[in-house]
Design a protein around this motif. Structure first.
Motif, PDB file in Angstrom:
ATOM      1  N   GLN A 113      62.398  22.579  51.570  1.00 30.90           N
ATOM      2  CA  GLN A 113      61.431  22.614  50.473  1.00 30.90           C
ATOM      3  C   GLN A 113      62.166  22.653  49.135  1.00 30.90           C
ATOM      4  O   GLN A 113      63.134  23.402  48.971  1.00 30.90           O
ATOM      5  N   LEU A 114      61.727  21.828  48.196  1.00 35.89           N
ATOM      6  CA  LEU A 114      62.327  21.816  46.865  1.00 35.89           C
ATOM      7  C   LEU A 114      61.713  22.950  46.050  1.00 35.89           C
ATOM      8  O   LEU A 114      60.702  22.771  45.362  1.00 35.89           O
ATOM      9  N   THR A 115      62.307  24.116  46.159  1.00 42.06           N
ATOM     10  CA  THR A 115      61.765  25.293  45.491  1.00 42.06           C
ATOM     11  C   THR A 115      61.924  25.180  43.983  1.00 42.06           C
ATOM     12  O   THR A 115      62.759  24.423  43.480  1.00 42.06           O
ATOM     13  N   GLY A 116      61.121  25.953  43.286  1.00 44.00           N
ATOM     14  CA  GLY A 116      61.165  25.934  41.831  1.00 44.00           C
ATOM     15  C   GLY A 116      60.041  25.141  41.201  1.00 44.00           C
ATOM     16  O   GLY A 116      59.799  25.242  40.000  1.00 44.00           O
ATOM     17  N   LEU A 117      59.340  24.329  42.005  1.00 48.97           N
ATOM     18  CA  LEU A 117      58.149  23.648  41.506  1.00 48.97           C
ATOM     19  C   LEU A 117      57.042  24.688  41.397  1.00 48.97           C
ATOM     20  O   LEU A 117      56.639  25.295  42.382  1.00 48.97           O
ATOM     21  N   LYS A 118      56.567  24.931  40.188  1.00 51.04           N
ATOM     22  CA  LYS A 118      55.614  26.022  40.009  1.00 51.04           C
ATOM     23  C   LYS A 118      54.600  25.678  38.929  1.00 51.04           C
ATOM     24  O   LYS A 118      54.848  24.834  38.079  1.00 51.04           O
ATOM     25  N   GLY A 119      53.468  26.371  38.980  1.00 44.56           N
ATOM     26  CA  GLY A 119      52.456  26.149  37.975  1.00 44.56           C
ATOM     27  C   GLY A 119      51.072  25.901  38.512  1.00 44.56           C
ATOM     28  O   GLY A 119      50.206  25.414  37.799  1.00 44.56           O
ATOM     29  N   GLU A 120      50.815  26.223  39.788  1.00 44.89           N
ATOM     30  CA  GLU A 120      49.460  26.094  40.320  1.00 44.89           C
ATOM     31  C   GLU A 120      48.491  26.895  39.459  1.00 44.89           C
ATOM     32  O   GLU A 120      48.779  28.025  39.073  1.00 44.89           O
ATOM     33  N   PRO A 121      47.329  26.333  39.109  1.00 44.67           N
ATOM     34  CA  PRO A 121      46.351  27.114  38.336  1.00 44.67           C
ATOM     35  C   PRO A 121      45.996  28.421  39.031  1.00 44.67           C
ATOM     36  O   PRO A 121      45.740  28.458  40.231  1.00 44.67           O
ATOM     37  N   CYS A 122      46.024  29.503  38.271  1.00 45.40           N
ATOM     38  CA  CYS A 122      45.658  30.824  38.770  1.00 45.40           C
ATOM     39  C   CYS A 122      44.412  31.282  38.028  1.00 45.40           C
ATOM     40  O   CYS A 122      44.335  31.176  36.808  1.00 45.40           O
ATOM     41  N   TYR A 123      43.466  31.822  38.756  1.00 47.10           N
ATOM     42  CA  TYR A 123      42.176  32.151  38.172  1.00 47.10           C
ATOM     43  C   TYR A 123      42.126  33.645  37.844  1.00 47.10           C
ATOM     44  O   TYR A 123      42.904  34.124  37.054  1.00 47.10           O
ATOM     45  N   TYR A 124      41.256  34.424  38.431  1.00 48.07           N
ATOM     46  CA  TYR A 124      41.176  35.825  38.059  1.00 48.07           C
ATOM     47  C   TYR A 124      42.477  36.563  38.383  1.00 48.07           C
ATOM     48  O   TYR A 124      43.138  36.269  39.384  1.00 48.07           O
ATOM     49  N   ILE A 125      42.843  37.528  37.548  1.00 48.45           N
ATOM     50  CA  ILE A 125      44.035  38.343  37.796  1.00 48.45           C
ATOM     51  C   ILE A 125      43.684  39.804  37.548  1.00 48.45           C
ATOM     52  O   ILE A 125      42.999  40.142  36.576  1.00 48.45           O
ATOM     53  N   ARG A 126      44.134  40.680  38.432  1.00 46.45           N
ATOM     54  CA  ARG A 126      43.905  42.117  38.294  1.00 46.45           C
ATOM     55  C   ARG A 126      45.100  42.885  38.841  1.00 46.45           C
ATOM     56  O   ARG A 126      45.883  42.367  39.650  1.00 46.45           O
ATOM     57  N   ALA A 127      45.242  44.150  38.408  1.00 45.80           N
ATOM     58  CA  ALA A 127      46.382  44.978  38.792  1.00 45.80           C
ATOM     59  C   ALA A 127      45.916  46.279  39.416  1.00 45.80           C
ATOM     60  O   ALA A 127      44.870  46.831  39.040  1.00 45.80           O
ATOM     61  N   THR A 128      46.702  46.769  40.383  1.00 43.62           N
ATOM     62  CA  THR A 128      46.564  48.145  40.863  1.00 43.62           C
ATOM     63  C   THR A 128      47.682  48.948  40.200  1.00 43.62           C
ATOM     64  O   THR A 128      48.238  48.546  39.184  1.00 43.62           O
ATOM     65  N   SER A 129      48.052  50.064  40.793  1.00 41.50           N
ATOM     66  CA  SER A 129      49.119  50.876  40.202  1.00 41.50           C
ATOM     67  C   SER A 129      50.473  50.179  40.278  1.00 41.50           C
ATOM     68  O   SER A 129      51.324  50.333  39.395  1.00 41.50           O
ATOM     69  N   THR A 130      50.685  49.365  41.338  1.00 40.26           N
ATOM     70  CA  THR A 130      52.007  48.748  41.533  1.00 40.26           C
ATOM     71  C   THR A 130      51.950  47.265  41.845  1.00 40.26           C
ATOM     72  O   THR A 130      53.000  46.621  41.911  1.00 40.26           O
ATOM     73  N   GLU A 131      50.768  46.712  42.062  1.00 41.20           N
ATOM     74  CA  GLU A 131      50.651  45.334  42.510  1.00 41.20           C
ATOM     75  C   GLU A 131      49.796  44.517  41.549  1.00 41.20           C
ATOM     76  O   GLU A 131      48.871  45.035  40.918  1.00 41.20           O
ATOM     77  N   LEU A 132      50.141  43.231  41.469  1.00 42.48           N
ATOM     78  CA  LEU A 132      49.309  42.253  40.777  1.00 42.48           C
ATOM     79  C   LEU A 132      48.691  41.325  41.812  1.00 42.48           C
ATOM     80  O   LEU A 132      49.346  40.953  42.794  1.00 42.48           O
ATOM     81  N   PHE A 133      47.433  40.945  41.591  1.00 44.05           N
ATOM     82  CA  PHE A 133      46.745  40.029  42.487  1.00 44.05           C
ATOM     83  C   PHE A 133      46.116  38.916  41.655  1.00 44.05           C
ATOM     84  O   PHE A 133      45.499  39.175  40.620  1.00 44.05           O
ATOM     85  N   THR A 134      46.301  37.665  42.114  1.00 47.14           N
ATOM     86  CA  THR A 134      45.684  36.534  41.430  1.00 47.14           C
ATOM     87  C   THR A 134      45.135  35.575  42.466  1.00 47.14           C
ATOM     88  O   THR A 134      45.627  35.512  43.600  1.00 47.14           O
ATOM     89  N   GLY A 135      44.121  34.818  42.082  1.00 47.65           N
ATOM     90  CA  GLY A 135      43.512  33.853  42.983  1.00 47.65           C
ATOM     91  C   GLY A 135      43.912  32.440  42.632  1.00 47.65           C
ATOM     92  O   GLY A 135      43.934  32.058  41.462  1.00 47.65           O
ATOM     93  N   ILE A 136      44.272  31.649  43.647  1.00 42.38           N
ATOM     94  CA  ILE A 136      44.525  30.219  43.481  1.00 42.38           C
ATOM     95  C   ILE A 136      43.485  29.473  44.300  1.00 42.38           C
ATOM     96  O   ILE A 136      42.604  30.084  44.922  1.00 42.38           O
ATOM     97  N   SER A 137      43.571  28.149  44.330  1.00 39.61           N
ATOM     98  CA  SER A 137      42.526  27.369  44.979  1.00 39.61           C
ATOM     99  C   SER A 137      42.485  27.566  46.488  1.00 39.61           C
ATOM    100  O   SER A 137      41.501  27.221  47.120  1.00 39.61           O
ATOM    101  N   ALA A 138      43.536  28.104  47.076  1.00 43.34           N
ATOM    102  CA  ALA A 138      43.569  28.255  48.528  1.00 43.34           C
ATOM    103  C   ALA A 138      43.873  29.684  48.959  1.00 43.34           C
ATOM    104  O   ALA A 138      44.435  29.898  50.010  1.00 43.34           O
ATOM    105  N   GLY A 139      43.505  30.676  48.162  1.00 39.04           N
ATOM    106  CA  GLY A 139      43.715  32.040  48.608  1.00 39.04           C
ATOM    107  C   GLY A 139      44.103  32.987  47.508  1.00 39.04           C
ATOM    108  O   GLY A 139      43.823  32.754  46.331  1.00 39.04           O
ATOM    109  N   VAL A 140      44.766  34.072  47.897  1.00 36.16           N
ATOM    110  CA  VAL A 140      45.149  35.136  46.972  1.00 36.16           C
ATOM    111  C   VAL A 140      46.651  35.357  47.060  1.00 36.16           C
ATOM    112  O   VAL A 140      47.229  35.391  48.151  1.00 36.16           O
ATOM    113  N   LEU A 141      47.295  35.493  45.897  1.00 38.23           N
ATOM    114  CA  LEU A 141      48.713  35.811  45.818  1.00 38.23           C
ATOM    115  C   LEU A 141      48.886  37.219  45.279  1.00 38.23           C
ATOM    116  O   LEU A 141      48.054  37.708  44.504  1.00 38.23           O
ATOM    117  N   SER A 142      49.973  37.870  45.656  1.00 35.29           N
ATOM    118  CA  SER A 142      50.263  39.213  45.154  1.00 35.29           C
ATOM    119  C   SER A 142      51.720  39.297  44.735  1.00 35.29           C
ATOM    120  O   SER A 142      52.579  38.557  45.220  1.00 35.29           O
TER     121      SER A 142
END
Length: 674
Positions: A31-60
């Protein structure tokens, strides 16, 4: 995609299919890593984690956004509509599932919607041990046991449609067309709190003291937790506010166009410049003194009220990469929504045309052309700047899917406009469909003195007068998925029984070949490259025969394939771009796949059949159909050997079918509805 015909060649060719295992070939993909920039929609934080939504799921991210990973238990979530956090409790409101984590994202459970899913939920959030849900026509619901039981609340709410819900401690706000309603007892009772500034309202934000609400291009503010309100104008001159955030004496607003900010006391909105290609800002949150913004180009953070920004996109790979081309020593990739990126010297750079799907590229000398949703663009500086070159009367053509050029002649294939032609390097354009049946062109190439165009369900057409007139030549009624040239040979792939058609005389005569129906074709001076969603095929004799199928990267769906002198590249619908050494791939022999599953035909207008054997059914397969942007349109549980797949409300176009077996995605393929 094409027939082939000649006096000296056998009129029927077939793929050389041998048998052996495929793991050796899979191991060669990188995989040619480093390709980045998928649109991210809502973003929220807990005490230690960030969560964001993309078109195919949730990233943390557990390290302030420096590296992102996909939440593995949420792979079924297609579109995350909103993320809500309270302490280390997280709610992911999505369609059709919603999910709850009580342990900072370590484990997840699915939430039962109010009324057993009988009502349409417009939003679900968590706050201080409670779940709150607004609905479209059934008022408001609250749950104190994480969705096991829901209580409907109508008290004093005069509109049954809840546009948005926000909460802080025991205060709950719901935005409706009748105004903002407030509860101070965790959603048990409500009162109208925005009498002085009536609705409609589509969004509300609260940090416990300051409350902002937006609707109909009006912004109102409350500094006493919603007791009284005042207008906060001048309004933001961008469409639809999606989030607010108060940081000290500054209020930020995310909109579907830009990010804006103003002094919290005196309205005076000014645009916040985040970075190149950031055309939308969707969400805002704070964590550890940093403000994070989810945008059309991923996640960015600032620690100085938006004066400067840091890109935080490692691990956020653009999912759907359709266009792919080698131009000089650079690889060009056209990502769905994100735009065009170039890979050079082992690193990726954003090259422009954000928010456009670039379906195809053509390299000619120092110029490169891009075919996308709005027509044909051209860059003369290796992608640094792009200019649209198809300003036809009546506006730009829609969905130009292929482009090719030879000297001053530039031609494009448009789904809605047919053949676009320029004889002066793209300075002026005309639509040239004389003799072409229908105007849905799917592919186009120049071969010697001729131009060949493929169509949707109307076969192959030839022009011998530089694209002014067209004559039907082959593949009657066939959907032509792609065409490529190698010397005097022209190869066209169809979704029909013939697989491909081949011409050895620049597209004048054609013969069918007994091949796989390829999705994509391309050629170099030494190879013809073909691909399906699962495999790549190589031909060393200008498309006359193909070597054994080479499996692509494991568990990803191939969109397109191209080759340089030394490397083979594939773009995918889910995992960016991969590469493998051509010399290593040519040494791999005897590869086959037995899946026990197929969709036939894979190009249809009304109905196809899903065929599965008993072993495949035993793995509890679920077929998911998505559009090219990753939005889930259907889920079908496969429980019998033959299941009808009907087009019904699916518009004509290309769709991706993914199969989940035992809870994991194992294969994908395209279908075409025409």
């Amino acid at each position: 995609m094409k027939r082939f015909s000649t006096l000296h060649l056998i009129p029927f060719f077939f793929l050389t299919l041998l048998t052996a295992f495929s793991r050796d070939a899979n191991a060669q993909w990188q995989q040619l890593t480093g390709l980045k920039g998928e649109p991210c929609y809502y973003i929220r934080a807990t005490s230690t984690e960030l969560f964001t939504g993309i078109s195919a799921g949730v990233l943390s991210s557990s390290n302030n956004g420096n590296l992102w990973d996909k939440e593995p238990d949420l792979y079924l979530t297609a579109v995350t509509n909103r993320i809500s956090t309270s302490g280390d409790t997280i709610v992911v409101f999505a369609d059709p599932q919603s999910y709850l984590s009580l342990d900072n994202g370590v484990t997840w459970t699915e939430i039962d919607n109010p009324a057993g899913g009988a009502v349409f939920v417009t939003g679900m959030i968590t706050e201080d041990g409670m779940l709150y849900a607004g609905t479209d026509g059934d008022y408001f619901y609250r749950s104190s046991d994480w969705g096991a039981n829901w209580t409907q609340v109508i008290s004093n709410i005069t509109n049954s449609i809840i546009n948005f819900t926000a909460a802080f401690d025991n205060s709950v706000f719901v935005a409706t067309d009748d105004g903002i309603f407030r509860s101070t007892d965790a959603g048990v009772t409500f009162t109208l709190s925005s009498q002085t500034v009536p609705g409609p309202y589509s969004f509300v934000y609260s940090d416990g003291t300051t409350v902002f609400a937006y609707g109909a291009n009006n912004i109102v503010k409350s500094t006493d937790n919603g007791i009284s309100w005042i207008p906060f104008n001048s309004p933001i001159l961008y469409s639809e506010i999606t989030d607010f955030l108060v940081d000290g004496s500054t209020v930020f607003a995310a909109t579907y166009d830009k990010m804006m900010k103003s002094d919290i006391s005196t309205p005076g909105w000014a645009e916040v410049i985040i970075g190149p290609g950031v055309d939308f800002c969707f969400g805002l949150c704070m964590m550890n003194g940093e403000m994070f913004a989810s945008t059309s180009r991923g996640i960015f953070s600032t620690a100085n009220l938006g004066v400067s920004w840091t890109e935080k996109n490692e691990g956020i790979t653009p999912l759907s990469i359709e266009g792919l081309a080698v131009h000089g020593d650079a690889l060009f990739a056209g990502a769905s929504i994100y735009g065009i990126s170039t890979y050079q010297n082992n690193s990726w750079d954003f090259s422009g045309l954000g928010l456009l799907n670039s379906f195809d590229f053509h390299s000619q000398g120092s110029d490169i052309y891009a075919a996308n949703e709005l027509g044909i663009y051209k860059s003369a500086d290796t992608g640094t700047t792009w200019n649209v070159i198809t300003p036809l009367s009546g506006g730009l053509p829609s969905f130009c899917v292929k482009v090719t050029a030879a000297d001053s002649l530039v031609v494009g294939a448009s789904i809605q406009n047919g053949v676009l032609r320029s004889g002066d390097f793209g300075a002026t354009w005309t639509v040239q469909n004389n003799g072409l049946s229908g105007t849905q062109a799917s592919s186009i190439v120049i071969s010697g003195p001729n131009i060949i165009v493929g169509t949707y369900a109307n076969g192959i057409y030839l022009s011998t007068d530089a694209g002014f007139t067209w004559n039907f030549v082959a593949a009657s009624g066939e959907y032509i998925s792609d065409i490529t040239t190698s010397g005097n040979n022209v190869l066209a792939s169809t979704y029909g029984a013939a697989g491909c058609y081949l011409s050895t005389d620049n597209g004048v005569t054609w013969n069918p070949m007994a091949t796989v129906s390829f999705d994509d074709l391309s050629a170099t001076s030494a190879l013809v490259v073909a691909s399906t969603t699962s495999n790549v095929y190589l031909s060393e004799d200008a498309g006359l025969t193909f070597l054994s199928p080479i499996p692509g990267p494991v568990n990803v769906a191939i969109a397109n394939s191209v080759a340089s002198d030394t490397s083979l590249y594939v773009s995918t619908f889910s995992d960016g771009v991969w590469k493998a050494s051509i010399s290593e791939l040519l040494s791999v022999k005897n590869i086959s796949q037995q899946t026990g599953f197929s969709i036939a035909p894979n190009a249809f207008s009304e109905e196809a059949m899903i065929i599965a054997d008993d072993k495949f059914i035993a793995s509890q397969p679920v077929l998911t159909i998505t559009d090219v942007n990753g939005k889930i349109l259907r889920k079908i549980r496969i429980q019998q050997t033959h299941t009808r797949l009907q087009a019904n409300d699916l518009a004509p176009g290309i769709y991706l079918c993914s199969v989940l077996r035992n809870g994991r995605r194992t294969m994908s393929q395209k279908i075409v509805i025409y």
